[in-house]
Design an enzyme around this catalytic site. Structure first.
Site, PDB file in Angstrom:
ATOM      1  N   GLU A   1      -1.377  69.476  28.773  1.00 22.28           N
ATOM      2  CA  GLU A   1      -1.999  69.551  30.102  1.00 22.28           C
ATOM      3  C   GLU A   1      -3.347  70.268  30.033  1.00 22.28           C
ATOM      4  O   GLU A   1      -3.672  70.917  29.026  1.00 22.28           O
ATOM      5  CB  GLU A   1      -1.072  70.274  31.080  1.00 22.28           C
TER       6      GLU A   1
ATOM      7  N   LYS B   1      -7.855  71.794  40.253  1.00 15.51           N
ATOM      8  CA  LYS B   1      -6.478  71.775  39.753  1.00 15.51           C
ATOM      9  C   LYS B   1      -5.850  70.495  40.302  1.00 15.51           C
ATOM     10  O   LYS B   1      -5.757  70.317  41.516  1.00 15.51           O
ATOM     11  CB  LYS B   1      -5.753  73.031  40.257  1.00 15.51           C
TER      12      LYS B   1
ATOM     13  N   VAL C   1       1.328  70.243  35.205  1.00 13.95           N
ATOM     14  CA  VAL C   1       2.500  69.644  34.557  1.00 13.95           C
ATOM     15  C   VAL C   1       2.848  68.322  35.249  1.00 13.95           C
ATOM     16  O   VAL C   1       3.047  67.292  34.591  1.00 13.95           O
ATOM     17  CB  VAL C   1       3.702  70.618  34.573  1.00 13.95           C
TER      18      VAL C   1
ATOM     19  N   ASP D   1       7.177  77.063  49.310  1.00 16.33           N
ATOM     20  CA  ASP D   1       6.337  76.874  48.126  1.00 16.33           C
ATOM     21  C   ASP D   1       7.199  76.462  46.932  1.00 16.33           C
ATOM     22  O   ASP D   1       7.795  77.291  46.256  1.00 16.33           O
ATOM     23  CB  ASP D   1       5.550  78.152  47.826  1.00 16.33           C
TER      24      ASP D   1
ATOM     25  N   SER E   1       6.888  73.946  43.581  1.00 16.22           N
ATOM     26  CA  SER E   1       5.909  73.192  42.794  1.00 16.22           C
ATOM     27  C   SER E   1       6.240  71.708  42.738  1.00 16.22           C
ATOM     28  O   SER E   1       7.405  71.321  42.580  1.00 16.22           O
ATOM     29  CB  SER E   1       5.862  73.746  41.373  1.00 16.22           C
ATOM     30  N   ALA E   2       5.187  70.899  42.826  1.00 16.23           N
ATOM     31  CA  ALA E   2       5.348  69.445  42.654  1.00 16.23           C
ATOM     32  C   ALA E   2       5.836  69.103  41.246  1.00 16.23           C
ATOM     33  O   ALA E   2       6.308  67.991  40.999  1.00 16.23           O
ATOM     34  CB  ALA E   2       4.025  68.741  42.941  1.00 16.23           C
ATOM     35  N   ASP E   3       5.746  70.069  40.321  1.00 15.18           N
ATOM     36  CA  ASP E   3       6.272  69.835  38.966  1.00 15.18           C
ATOM     37  C   ASP E   3       7.757  69.465  39.007  1.00 15.18           C
ATOM     38  O   ASP E   3       8.235  68.672  38.196  1.00 15.18           O
ATOM     39  CB  ASP E   3       6.129  71.094  38.085  1.00 15.18           C
TER      40      ASP E   3
ATOM     41  N   LYS F   1       8.762  81.243  34.470  1.00 16.66           N
ATOM     42  CA  LYS F   1       8.214  82.591  34.591  1.00 16.66           C
ATOM     43  C   LYS F   1       8.842  83.310  35.770  1.00 16.66           C
ATOM     44  O   LYS F   1       9.151  82.693  36.782  1.00 16.66           O
ATOM     45  CB  LYS F   1       6.716  82.464  34.820  1.00 16.66           C
TER      46      LYS F   1
HETATM   47  N1  PSU Z   1       2.432  78.444  34.456  1.00 13.22           N
HETATM   48  C1  PSU Z   1       1.719  79.028  33.481  1.00 13.22           C
HETATM   49  N2  PSU Z   1       0.463  78.628  33.223  1.00 13.22           N
HETATM   50  C2  PSU Z   1      -0.102  77.610  33.933  1.00 13.22           C
HETATM   51  C3  PSU Z   1       0.658  76.974  34.960  1.00 13.22           C
HETATM   52  C4  PSU Z   1       1.921  77.417  35.188  1.00 13.22           C
HETATM   53  O1  PSU Z   1       2.207  79.927  32.835  1.00 13.22           O
HETATM   54  O2  PSU Z   1      -1.268  77.285  33.675  1.00 13.22           O
HETATM   55  C5  PSU Z   1       0.069  75.814  35.711  1.00 13.22           C
HETATM   56  C6  PSU Z   1       0.657  74.477  35.201  1.00 13.22           C
HETATM   57  O3  PSU Z   1      -0.362  73.528  35.179  1.00 13.22           O
HETATM   58  C7  PSU Z   1       1.671  74.129  36.267  1.00 13.22           C
HETATM   59  C8  PSU Z   1       0.990  74.656  37.489  1.00 13.22           C
HETATM   60  O4  PSU Z   1       1.943  72.747  36.360  1.00 13.22           O
HETATM   61  O5  PSU Z   1       0.405  75.878  37.083  1.00 13.22           O
HETATM   62  C9  PSU Z   1       1.935  74.870  38.638  1.00 13.22           C
HETATM   63  O6  PSU Z   1       1.200  75.137  39.779  1.00 13.22           O
HETATM   64  P1  PSU Z   1       1.923  75.089  41.196  1.00 13.22           P
HETATM   65  O7  PSU Z   1       2.864  76.240  41.191  1.00 13.22           O
HETATM   66  O8  PSU Z   1       0.797  75.247  42.191  1.00 13.22           O
HETATM   67  O9  PSU Z   1       2.592  73.765  41.294  1.00 13.22           O
HETATM   68 MN    MN Z   2       2.881  75.820  45.158  1.00 17.51          MN
END
Ligand code: PSU
Ligand code: MN
Length: 304
Positions: A25, A86, A106, A138, A140-142, A159
């Site tokens: 990524e 992003k 991701v 909140d 994540s879309a992941d 994490k």
């Molecule tokens: N966790 C990390 N480093 C990162 C990310 C997550 O330790 O760089 C990034 C990844 O690209 C992940 C994104 O897909 O943050 C998730 O963001 P969000 O929570 O806004 O979906």
């Molecule tokens: Mn989010």
């Protein structure tokens, strides 16, 4: 669809000759680490993948194209430009149409890897259900991507800026397997363990590869989380990092950080409060994931 995708020569040749490929990524480069460590790490991770018998395909959105495999100059642009968005699932159409720069999360990297037929993807950490999601929503879309897109994600677990328990519940509901690589405990990124267990343990790349093949042969749509613990020598002391994460979360709350800014804010804050120690651990774990992920990609390629 093809008009939106372009491949580096290295990746194109790998696809044509049936070599193992590992997707990477780019949000981790643009929003996950500071310059210049981000670009240096990105290049080193690519080399580790080559050294372990696979071809790296770092993915980003540039010039109205999904780029599968980046040049050194493109990595530099992603790591050192103020105007890189992003890019998650919702952002792809807009960024392509307006020819803006996007670093794939991701979720977005899984989508692009799938379009290119790449099934193995290495990163640091996935997004998940944030603490307090019962009021902020909140999530994540992941996670939705893992539910529907056929790509295995090798990471260092979830994490603890996230609610790890709720993240696991979400993945369970969506039928996404969480596999521990040589571990029974779900790792928590900076630490090798968390209070949670993985669903399954696999002790070698061949077992993971066979599991991926069986899942997808059965047309069971969706990804797999392969959680690979940080090496003992790189891991952080649990109480130290927990304390810092609490502080970072409190500050995010106080400042009203929301939406796509939450994760980058927390990562930056943790780095600041650990005086850079979290960054050292982050770099080490991504490299370790690259070694393990390459082995899985090579083993999977032999089966298909
Ligand atoms: N966790 C990390 N480093 C990162 C990310 C997550 O330790 O760089 C990034 C990844 O690209 C992940 C994104 O897909 O943050 C998730 O963001 P969000 O929570 O806004 O979906
Ligand atoms: Mn989010």
């Amino acid at each position: 669809m093809k008009q939106y995708i372009s491949y580096s020569t290295e990746v194109k040749e790998a696809l044509e000759s049936g070599k193992a490929i590992v997707a990477l990524e780019s949000t981790i480069i643009s929003h996950g680490m500071p310059y210049p460590q981000n670009v240096i790490t990105a290049r080193e991770v690519e080399q580790i993948i080559r050294d372990n018998g696979a071809v790296p395909a770092t993915i980003a959105i540039l010039d109205g194209q999904i780029k599968i495999g980046l040049s050194d100059e493109e990595l530099e642009v992603l790591g050192n430009s103020p105007d890189v968005a992003k890019a998650s699932r919702r952002d792809l159409g807009y960024l392509l149409a307006t020819k803006q720069k996007g670093a794939t999360t991701v979720a977005a990297t899984m989508i692009c890897a799938d379009l290119a037929g790449i099934r193995v993807f290495v990163t640091g950490g996935i997004g998940g259900v944030h603490r307090g999601a019962e009021t902020t929503m909140d999530i994540s879309a992941d996670l939705e991507e893992l539910a529907q897109t056929n790509v295995a994600v090798i990471c260092a677990g979830a994490k603890s800026i996230l609610d790890i328990g709720l993240t696991l519940e979400f993945l369970e509901t969506k039928g996404v397997p969480v596999v521990g690589y040589q571990t029974d405990a779900l790792p928590a990124f900076y630490t090798r363990t968390s209070p949670f267990d993985v669903n399954f343990r696999a002790d070698d790349a061949e077992t993971v590869a066979a599991m991926l093949k069986a899942k997808w042969d059965l047309k069971l749509q969706g990804g797999v989380v392969i959680a690979n613990p940080i090496r003992v020598e790189d891991a952080m002391e649990e109480s130290f990092i927990t304390n810092i994460i609490e502080k970072a979360l409190a500050e995010a709350d106080e400042k009203g950080i929301a939406g796509k800014n939450v994760t980058p804010f927390l990562l930056g804050k943790v780095k600041e409060l650990t005086e850079g120690k979290s960054l050292v651990a982050n770099i080490a774990l991504v490299k370790h994931n690259a070694v393990v992920g390459s082995g899985i990609a090579v083993a999977y390629q032999k089966l298909i």
